[in-house]
Design a protein around this motif. Structure first.
Motif, mmCIF file in Angstrom:
data_model
loop_
_atom_site.group_PDB
_atom_site.id
_atom_site.type_symbol
_atom_site.label_atom_id
_atom_site.label_comp_id
_atom_site.label_asym_id
_atom_site.label_seq_id
_atom_site.Cartn_x
_atom_site.Cartn_y
_atom_site.Cartn_z
ATOM 1 N N LEU A 28 0.824 -1.212 0.000
ATOM 2 C CA LEU A 28 0.000 0.000 0.000
ATOM 3 C C LEU A 28 0.857 1.261 0.000
ATOM 4 O O LEU A 28 0.376 2.336 -0.391
ATOM 5 N N PHE A 29 2.116 1.128 0.424
ATOM 6 C CA PHE A 29 2.970 2.311 0.577
ATOM 7 C C PHE A 29 3.665 2.713 -0.713
ATOM 8 O O PHE A 29 3.703 3.904 -1.061
ATOM 9 N N TRP A 30 4.232 1.755 -1.444
ATOM 10 C CA TRP A 30 5.057 2.106 -2.597
ATOM 11 C C TRP A 30 4.301 2.903 -3.667
ATOM 12 O O TRP A 30 4.886 3.841 -4.240
ATOM 13 N N PRO A 31 3.037 2.626 -3.971
ATOM 14 C CA PRO A 31 2.355 3.452 -4.976
ATOM 15 C C PRO A 31 2.194 4.912 -4.549
ATOM 16 O O PRO A 31 2.018 5.782 -5.415
ATOM 17 N N LEU A 32 2.242 5.186 -3.240
ATOM 18 C CA LEU A 32 2.118 6.575 -2.783
ATOM 19 C C LEU A 32 3.307 7.419 -3.221
ATOM 20 O O LEU A 32 3.233 8.657 -3.203
ATOM 21 N N LEU A 33 4.405 6.769 -3.610
ATOM 22 C CA LEU A 33 5.624 7.490 -3.955
ATOM 23 C C LEU A 33 5.697 7.867 -5.434
ATOM 24 O O LEU A 33 6.660 8.494 -5.865
ATOM 25 N N LYS A 34 4.716 7.471 -6.216
ATOM 26 C CA LYS A 34 4.679 7.920 -7.602
ATOM 27 C C LYS A 34 4.477 9.429 -7.618
ATOM 28 O O LYS A 34 3.847 9.971 -6.720
ATOM 29 N N PRO A 35 5.056 10.149 -8.594
ATOM 30 C CA PRO A 35 5.632 9.662 -9.867
ATOM 31 C C PRO A 35 7.083 9.242 -9.800
ATOM 32 O O PRO A 35 7.707 9.059 -10.842
ATOM 33 N N ALA A 36 7.671 9.098 -8.623
ATOM 34 C CA ALA A 36 9.048 8.590 -8.543
ATOM 35 C C ALA A 36 9.097 7.179 -9.117
ATOM 36 O O ALA A 36 8.202 6.361 -8.863
ATOM 37 N N GLY A 37 10.125 6.893 -9.885
ATOM 38 C CA GLY A 37 10.294 5.554 -10.429
ATOM 39 C C GLY A 37 10.884 4.606 -9.413
ATOM 40 O O GLY A 37 11.341 5.013 -8.329
ATOM 41 N N ALA A 38 10.901 3.324 -9.761
ATOM 42 C CA ALA A 38 11.397 2.309 -8.838
ATOM 43 C C ALA A 38 12.852 2.559 -8.455
ATOM 44 O O ALA A 38 13.242 2.375 -7.297
ATOM 45 N N ASN A 89 16.624 -7.525 -4.452
ATOM 46 C CA ASN A 89 15.332 -7.907 -3.892
ATOM 47 C C ASN A 89 14.421 -6.690 -3.719
ATOM 48 O O ASN A 89 13.261 -6.698 -4.150
ATOM 49 N N TRP A 90 14.938 -5.643 -3.103
ATOM 50 C CA TRP A 90 14.139 -4.430 -2.889
ATOM 51 C C TRP A 90 13.709 -3.812 -4.214
ATOM 52 O O TRP A 90 12.555 -3.417 -4.381
ATOM 53 N N GLY A 91 14.659 -3.721 -5.156
ATOM 54 C CA GLY A 91 14.349 -3.071 -6.424
ATOM 55 C C GLY A 91 13.273 -3.805 -7.213
ATOM 56 O O GLY A 91 12.334 -3.186 -7.735
ATOM 57 N N VAL A 92 13.397 -5.129 -7.286
ATOM 58 C CA VAL A 92 12.401 -5.921 -8.016
ATOM 59 C C VAL A 92 11.047 -5.816 -7.334
ATOM 60 O O VAL A 92 10.009 -5.684 -8.002
ATOM 61 N N TYR A 93 11.034 -5.847 -6.004
ATOM 62 C CA TYR A 93 9.764 -5.806 -5.291
ATOM 63 C C TYR A 93 9.054 -4.465 -5.505
ATOM 64 O O TYR A 93 7.846 -4.425 -5.781
ATOM 65 N N ILE A 94 9.794 -3.367 -5.386
ATOM 66 C CA ILE A 94 9.186 -2.042 -5.574
ATOM 67 C C ILE A 94 8.646 -1.916 -6.998
ATOM 68 O O ILE A 94 7.519 -1.444 -7.220
ATOM 69 N N TRP A 95 9.446 -2.353 -7.975
ATOM 70 C CA TRP A 95 8.991 -2.287 -9.365
ATOM 71 C C TRP A 95 7.746 -3.147 -9.567
ATOM 72 O O TRP A 95 6.785 -2.729 -10.240
ATOM 73 N N ALA A 96 7.746 -4.359 -9.001
ATOM 74 C CA ALA A 96 6.611 -5.269 -9.182
ATOM 75 C C ALA A 96 5.326 -4.668 -8.627
ATOM 76 O O ALA A 96 4.275 -4.700 -9.278
ATOM 77 N N VAL A 97 5.381 -4.111 -7.421
ATOM 78 C CA VAL A 97 4.192 -3.535 -6.804
ATOM 79 C C VAL A 97 3.676 -2.358 -7.624
ATOM 80 O O VAL A 97 2.470 -2.254 -7.919
ATOM 81 N N ASN A 98 4.567 -1.471 -8.041
ATOM 82 C CA ASN A 98 4.135 -0.272 -8.760
ATOM 83 C C ASN A 98 3.834 -0.532 -10.228
ATOM 84 O O ASN A 98 3.382 0.367 -10.940
ATOM 85 N N SER A 99 4.062 -1.785 -10.676
ATOM 86 C CA SER A 99 3.744 -2.147 -12.060
ATOM 87 C C SER A 99 2.573 -3.113 -12.141
ATOM 88 O O SER A 99 2.309 -3.684 -13.203
ATOM 89 N N GLY A 100 1.885 -3.339 -11.015
ATOM 90 C CA GLY A 100 0.690 -4.182 -11.042
ATOM 91 C C GLY A 100 0.955 -5.664 -10.955
ATOM 92 O O GLY A 100 0.191 -6.463 -11.510
ATOM 93 N N HIS A 101 2.025 -6.068 -10.233
ATOM 94 C CA HIS A 101 2.348 -7.493 -10.088
ATOM 95 C C HIS A 101 2.437 -7.870 -8.610
ATOM 96 O O HIS A 101 3.356 -8.582 -8.201
#
Length: 363
Positions: A28-38, A89-101
């Protein structure tokens, strides 16, 4: 004494629920940081995590470990490896959450115990019991089913599971406390992360100073989001048996899975349900076997304590094999307290039989 012990266990359980609950709700937290990229989010996480843990260590005045670590090049090398693996691990997870996975990311932490066991066999030459082999085989079948369902291997899940299992294996060899370990790893990550953020600024792509104070505060809060669950996990790990943490660990991927379906609205076609069902079956087998082994070892240890109390030499038993002590994905939280009572004996046996099921520093 018994009341105090029960109180400590309640505190431990509450901290365990808090740690895994926060890790489960972090999507629930990582999408709040958009428009910052992963990449930008990841770099801020590294920078602000170091700032947070440095302040925490200053408050509690725990710096003796740093001088000792600097005099041990091998441990420093392992810390560098851990920092590199957890960065992935962190990078893939943040990208996955903010990319709908989110659902696929949750699968990575469901299969992590199975990957950990497989690594124990391949890298540490450990021998598994038949039920553990069945669990690993079922997990492999699940990956095949999901590969067919996705039309590709579930690479996000596999990357998260293998990176976190590797992280746990390295951290066990380093044997540092959770907060100290995070401080050492983020100290290694700090300069590359800061350089990347400065480069983003020169390219006009940084969002820290362009999206308002609220956005900047949220990016800074990545340090808190990273460190607080780890602190709670550390408080739980010294108060409850690792077999109990092994059960609590499933809270995080369960919450992530439910968020992916009901909050983010991700699709779950039948073949994906089939793959997840196989994974859950494998984890059921693994957990049942671990609890059975822990119960058997606890009986053996209690019998040995009784013999020691009556002056009879303890009988050596091969029940608690070395092969039961596998890297579990648990960042080292320091050695367990000595077993001085029946309950601490249970903790000791759990460290031998249940560690496969107790991961720690999650996404």
């Amino acid at each position: 004494m018994a009341g105090s012990s029960r109180s400590e266990q309640r505190i431990g359980l509450l901290n365990g629920f808090a740690a895994y609950g926060m890790w489960g709700l972090v999507p629930l937290f990582w999408p709040l940081l958009k428009p910052a990229g992963a990449g930008e989010i990841l770099a801020h996480r590294m920078v602000w995590s170091l700032a947070f843990v440095a302040v925490a260590l200053l408050v509690v005045r725990r710096w003796a470990w740093a001088g000792e670590l600097l005099r041990q090049p091998r441990r420093l090398g392992l810390i560098a490896v851990a920092a590199a693996v957890i960065t992935v691990n962190w990078g893939v997870y943040i990208w996955a959450v903010n990319s709908g996975h989110v659902v696929e990311a949750s699968l990575g932490y469901f299969i992590n115990p199975l990957v950990t066991i497989a690594m124990g066999v391949l890298l540490l030459k450990e021998r598994l019991r038949p039920v553990q082999w069945a669990a690993v085989g079922t997990g492999f079948a699940a990956v095949v089913v999901l590969t067919v369902g996705y039309g590709r291997p579930p690479w996000i899940s596999l990357c998260l599971a293998f990176s976190f299992a590797t992280y746990g294996l390295v951290k066990k060899k380093v044997n540092l406390g959770g907060v100290e370990s995070l401080a050492a790893e983020t100290a290694i990550q700090f300069l590359p992360a800061l350089a990347y953020l400065l480069w983003l600024g020169t390219q006009g792509e940084a969002t820290f100073t362009t999206e308002g104070a609220g956005h900047a505060a949220l990016l800074a809060a990545t340090g808190v989001v990273t460190a607080i669950p780890l602190v709670c996990f550390g408080a739980a790990a010294i108060r409850v048996p690792l077999s109990t943490l092994g059960l609590l660990q499933y809270l995080a991927p369960v919450f992530q899975f439910l968020l992916g379906i009901f909050y983010f609205g991700e699709a779950m076609p039948p073949e994906r349900w089939a793959g997840f069902a196989l994974v859950w079956l494998a984890l059921t087998l693994l957990t049942w076997d671990a609890l059975r082994s822990a119960h058997r070892t606890a009986r053996t240890l209690r019998a040995q304590l009784d013999r020691a109390g009556t002056g009879v030499p303890p009988v050596k038993d091969g029940t608690a094999r070395k092969s039961d002590i596998v890297a579990s994905g648990v960042p080292a939280t320091g050695p367990a307290e000595p077993a001085e009572s029946a309950e601490s004996a249970e903790s000791a046996e759990s460290a031998e039989s249940g560690q496969r099921d107790a991961p720690a520093a999650k996404p």
